[in-house]
Scaffold this motif. Structure first.
Motif, short mmCIF file in Angstrom:
data_model
loop_
_atom_site.label_atom_id
_atom_site.label_comp_id
_atom_site.label_asym_id
_atom_site.label_seq_id
_atom_site.Cartn_x
_atom_site.Cartn_y
_atom_site.Cartn_z
N GLN A 191 0.73 -1.41 0.09
CA GLN A 191 0.02 0.28 -0.07
C GLN A 191 0.77 1.58 0.00
OE1 GLN A 191 -0.89 -0.50 4.28
NE2 GLN A 191 -2.69 0.40 3.41
N VAL A 192 2.19 1.32 -0.15
CA VAL A 192 2.73 2.04 -0.52
C VAL A 192 3.79 2.89 -0.72
CG1 VAL A 192 3.19 1.94 2.50
CG2 VAL A 192 4.94 1.31 0.66
N ASP A 193 3.81 4.31 -1.24
CA ASP A 193 4.18 4.15 -2.40
C ASP A 193 5.51 5.61 -2.66
OD1 ASP A 193 4.17 5.77 -5.20
OD2 ASP A 193 2.49 6.25 -5.43
N GLY A 194 6.20 5.87 -2.96
CA GLY A 194 7.33 6.32 -2.50
C GLY A 194 8.14 7.61 -3.69
N SER A 195 6.58 7.38 -4.39
CA SER A 195 6.75 8.59 -5.57
C SER A 195 6.11 9.98 -5.02
CB SER A 195 6.26 8.10 -6.67
OG SER A 195 4.81 8.19 -6.64
N TYR A 196 5.83 10.32 -3.69
CA TYR A 196 5.38 11.42 -3.39
C TYR A 196 6.72 12.57 -3.34
CZ TYR A 196 3.38 15.05 -0.29
OH TYR A 196 2.64 15.87 0.26
N ASP A 197 5.94 13.84 -4.14
CA ASP A 197 6.81 15.19 -4.20
C ASP A 197 6.41 16.46 -3.20
OD1 ASP A 197 3.98 16.11 -5.35
OD2 ASP A 197 5.15 16.35 -7.54
N GLY A 198 5.35 15.84 -2.50
CA GLY A 198 5.48 17.10 -1.54
C GLY A 198 4.17 18.46 -1.69
N THR A 199 4.05 18.02 -3.18
CA THR A 199 2.54 18.90 -3.81
C THR A 199 1.33 18.14 -3.50
OG1 THR A 199 2.59 17.60 -5.63
CG2 THR A 199 4.41 19.61 -5.08
N PRO A 200 0.41 18.90 -3.58
CA PRO A 200 -0.82 18.12 -2.83
C PRO A 200 -1.86 17.63 -3.91
CG PRO A 200 -1.25 20.47 -2.99
CD PRO A 200 0.37 20.43 -3.26
N SER A 201 -1.18 17.14 -5.29
CA SER A 201 -1.63 17.55 -6.29
C SER A 201 -2.27 16.18 -6.76
CB SER A 201 -0.71 17.22 -7.71
OG SER A 201 0.19 17.06 -7.40
N ARG A 202 -1.53 14.94 -6.16
CA ARG A 202 -2.28 13.36 -6.19
C ARG A 202 -3.48 13.32 -5.53
NH1 ARG A 202 2.34 9.14 -6.75
NH2 ARG A 202 0.64 8.16 -6.20
N PHE A 203 -3.16 13.90 -3.94
CA PHE A 203 -3.96 13.54 -3.36
C PHE A 203 -5.20 14.45 -3.29
CE2 PHE A 203 -6.32 15.38 1.13
CZ PHE A 203 -5.51 14.37 1.65
N VAL A 204 -4.96 15.74 -3.62
CA VAL A 204 -5.83 15.82 -4.60
C VAL A 204 -7.18 15.34 -5.34
CG1 VAL A 204 -7.85 18.20 -5.89
CG2 VAL A 204 -5.47 18.61 -4.05
N ALA A 205 -6.18 14.84 -6.67
CA ALA A 205 -6.55 14.70 -7.58
C ALA A 205 -7.94 13.18 -7.36
CB ALA A 205 -5.59 14.30 -8.79
N ASP A 206 -7.41 12.30 -5.61
CA ASP A 206 -8.47 11.32 -5.74
C ASP A 206 -9.18 11.87 -4.90
OD1 ASP A 206 -6.39 9.54 -7.12
OD2 ASP A 206 -4.86 9.03 -6.06
N ARG A 207 -9.43 12.83 -4.51
CA ARG A 207 -10.44 13.00 -3.49
C ARG A 207 -9.76 12.77 -2.20
NH1 ARG A 207 -12.22 11.11 -8.32
NH2 ARG A 207 -13.52 9.61 -7.80
N GLY A 208 -8.99 12.74 -1.82
CA GLY A 208 -8.72 12.82 -0.50
C GLY A 208 -8.79 11.33 -0.20
N GLN A 209 -8.82 10.36 -1.33
CA GLN A 209 -8.52 8.85 -0.85
C GLN A 209 -7.66 7.89 0.16
OE1 GLN A 209 -11.88 7.09 -0.94
NE2 GLN A 209 -12.75 9.19 -1.07
N ASP A 210 -6.54 8.72 -0.16
CA ASP A 210 -4.95 8.02 -0.08
C ASP A 210 -4.77 8.79 1.63
OD1 ASP A 210 -4.47 7.16 -2.01
OD2 ASP A 210 -3.50 8.91 -3.21
N ALA A 211 -3.46 8.22 1.76
CA ALA A 211 -3.14 8.98 3.37
C ALA A 211 -1.87 9.03 1.98
CB ALA A 211 -2.55 7.37 4.06
N VAL A 212 -0.89 10.43 3.81
CA VAL A 212 0.56 11.02 2.68
C VAL A 212 1.32 11.49 3.91
CG1 VAL A 212 -1.40 13.49 2.96
CG2 VAL A 212 0.90 13.09 0.86
N GLN A 213 2.28 11.69 3.61
CA GLN A 213 3.76 12.03 4.83
C GLN A 213 3.26 13.55 4.83
OE1 GLN A 213 6.88 10.51 3.53
NE2 GLN A 213 7.96 12.39 5.09
N GLY A 214 3.21 14.15 5.64
CA GLY A 214 4.17 15.46 5.44
C GLY A 214 4.36 15.86 7.75
#
Length: 380
Positions: A191-214
């Motif tokens: 379930q983990v995806d190490g391609s996060y770039d620090g921007t909210p774009s993917r999280f927003v595009a997936d309508r908050g279905q993901d969890a995210v490091q921050g």
């Protein structure tokens, strides 16, 4: 708005507002006089662009400081509790500003650096290749978090709850804590995806279905107030609360420099402790310096006063800045460090990243320079 008067071409020298006023100069031999015992310029390599988590060092910059937009550094008199210490302070931006080089590696590549800002898991990871020794911990807890949309996931209260689902968790590749979360079974590799770039774009595009490091000091405020495409709260848990006892943004020296810097550290470390206490109580002047520097750096890193003020408030409320289990701000709990070494040693061995043989807390941190009488007032 912070005004920065630029002298010369874009990206060159600049003079910003803010900074601590000097009411006088420390007498020779006094505890606040660093001239005879420290480098003429104390150079701090920070871990990122200027932000509230770096408050202890920016609190010490005096008025009349200058900003080098090209080299992404700010330099000025080192002012301690209103007293000119007789030396200068230079704070250099890290992260993207140094090509994402580890702070410890940068300290060995550039011997002009006096102190480096890094996390305790990096101390462990680099204990063989580029050993550094933590001398003060302005933050008692690591503000790193896993965050989620509470509306989309009303049944999530902890990171462990996320691990019981198939939800994707976005994170920065190479984060040591993720190996811990996976190895302890809190999260699952699928379930983990190490391609996060620090921007909210993917999280927003997936309508908050993901969890995210921050960071507790950033995304929960920034995404709710400064990202129109999201514009609503985030829920989160500190990674510290899962049993990963990391120190963030501690200040360290190269191990081999301890003898040379011993006299300096006996005076400078208490100054840093006191600066963090002062910043937590009245951060306005230091925040102004941070904003001026970020503006001059033109890096694209967004940081403003409301976000910085939120970060300070959050750090105080969640004891990210605090005295820990005693009355002292800035000291290390060696039991926590021993636990962290126990967690990380097998992880790094499995990754073929060997650490120093027989590594113990004494190899990576010391409380020898800490003034046990400096701490946040009770109830504050």
């Amino acid at each position: 708005m912070v005004l920065v008067a630029v002298a010369g071409c874009a990206g060159g020298a600049a003079t910003g507002t803010g900074g601590q006023p000097a009411r006088g100069t420390a007498a020779s031999g006094a505890a606040l006089n660093l001239r005879a015992v420290c480098p003429a310029t104390v150079v701090v390599q920070s871990s990122w662009f200027p932000q509230a988590e770096h408050g202890a060092v920016y609190q010490l910059l005096g008025r009349g400081y200058t900003i080098d937009g090209k080299r992404k550094s700010v330099t000025g008199p080192l002012i301690a509790s209103g007293v000119d210490t007789g030396v200068r302070l230079q704070i250099r931006a890290g992260g993207p500003a140094i090509g994402f080089q580890l702070t410890s590696a940068q300290m060995y590549a550039d011997r002009s650096i006096t102190l480096g800002m890094l996390n305790s898991d990096e101390l462990v990871q680099q204990s063989r290749a580029t050993p550094v020794l933590g001398v003060v911990a302005p933050l008692d807890l690591d503000p790193q978090i896993i965050a989620w949309d509470p509306a989309a996931h009303s049944d999530w209260n902890t990171i462990s709850d996320i691990g019981q689902t198939g939800a994707r968790v976005l994170y920065y590749q190479g984060s040591p804590f993720m190996s811990y979360l996976l190895g302890s079974g809190i999260l699952r590799p699928s379930q983990v995806d190490g391609s996060y770039d620090g921007t909210p774009s993917r999280f927003v595009a997936d309508r908050g279905q993901d969890a995210v490091q921050g960071y507790a000091t950033n995304e929960p405020f920034a995404w709710a107030h400064e990202v129109p495409a999201w514009g609503r709260p985030l829920a989160y848990q500190l990674i510290n609360d899962t049993g990963y006892p990391n120190y963030a943004n501690l200040l360290a020296i190269r191990v081999a420099d301890r003898g040379r810097l011993d006299g300096c550290l006996h005076r400078l470390v208490p100054i840093l402790q006191r600066a963090q206490v002062q910043f937590a109580q009245d951060p306005a002047a230091a925040i102004t310096v941070m904003l001026a520097a970020n503006d001059a750096y033109r890096s694209g890193f967004h940081y403003d006063r409301p976000l910085a003020q939120y970060a300070v408030k959050t750090m105080r409320e969640q004891a990210i800045v605090g005295n820990g289990g005693d009355r002292t701000l800035g000291d290390f709990n060696t039991g926590r460090i021993a636990k962290l070494i126990g967690i990380l040693a097998p992880i790094f061995k499995g990754q073929n990243k060997p650490i120093k043989d027989g590594l113990g807390p004494v190899d990576v941190v010391t409380n020898a320079y800490i003034d046990a009488g400096i701490g946040l007032p009770a109830g504050r």
